[in-house]
Design an enzyme around this catalytic site. Structure first.
Site, PDB file in Angstrom:
ATOM      1  N   ARG A  18      -2.276  -5.097   2.277  1.00  0.00           N
ATOM      2  CA  ARG A  18      -3.504  -4.248   2.292  1.00  0.00           C
ATOM      3  C   ARG A  18      -4.552  -4.728   1.394  1.00  0.00           C
ATOM      4  O   ARG A  18      -5.717  -4.838   1.727  1.00  0.00           O
ATOM      5  CB  ARG A  18      -3.031  -2.824   1.989  1.00  0.00           C
ATOM      6  CG  ARG A  18      -2.311  -2.082   3.044  1.00  0.00           C
ATOM      7  CD  ARG A  18      -1.705  -0.606   2.617  1.00  0.00           C
ATOM      8  NE  ARG A  18      -1.085  -0.723   1.202  1.00  0.00           N
ATOM      9  CZ  ARG A  18      -0.956   0.288   0.274  1.00  0.00           C
ATOM     10  NH1 ARG A  18      -1.256   1.126   0.662  1.00  0.00           N
ATOM     11  NH2 ARG A  18      -0.193  -0.075  -0.805  1.00  0.00           N
ATOM     12  N   ASN A  36      -0.588   1.471   5.159  1.00  0.00           N
ATOM     13  CA  ASN A  36       0.748   1.363   5.529  1.00  0.00           C
ATOM     14  C   ASN A  36       1.203   2.496   6.598  1.00  0.00           C
ATOM     15  O   ASN A  36       0.993   3.424   6.191  1.00  0.00           O
ATOM     16  CB  ASN A  36       1.851   1.264   4.278  1.00  0.00           C
ATOM     17  CG  ASN A  36       1.749   0.081   3.802  1.00  0.00           C
ATOM     18  OD1 ASN A  36       0.997  -1.131   4.215  1.00  0.00           O
ATOM     19  ND2 ASN A  36       1.671   0.141   2.521  1.00  0.00           N
TER      20      ASN A  36
END
Length: 89
Positions: A18, A36
């Site tokens: 990320r 996520n």
């Protein structure tokens, strides 16, 4: 500008993925989010020019050193009003 949703599958959680995507987006001036998902994948919403779509997807596919991208599902979605790019979830 178009808003795309990418679902990235592979070894993409617990490896800084990320944060990597956030850096790519910041560098390219892309607005959106990355998060996520509970199934182990990562979802990216990205608002970008059509000319930048292939480059963004290729850079995401490269991922950080400990990641492994097996698949990127891509689809256009209704435009969102994003301010910058942020990590959620």
């Amino acid at each position: 500008m178009q808003t795309l949703c990418y679902i990235v599958r592979g070894k993409v959680q617990g490896v800084g993925f990320r944060y990597f995507v956030h850096g790519v987006a910041q560098t390219m001036g892309v607005a959106g989010t990355v998060e996520n998902l509970s199934d182990g994948s990562v979802r990216i919403y990205a608002c970008l020019d059509e000319a930048d779509q292939a480059t963004f997807k290729a850079r995401v596919a490269a991922g950080p050193p400990l990641s492994r991208v097996d698949e990127i599902e891509e689809r256009k979605v209704q435009a969102h009003a994003f301010e910058g790019f942020r990590i959620v979830g």
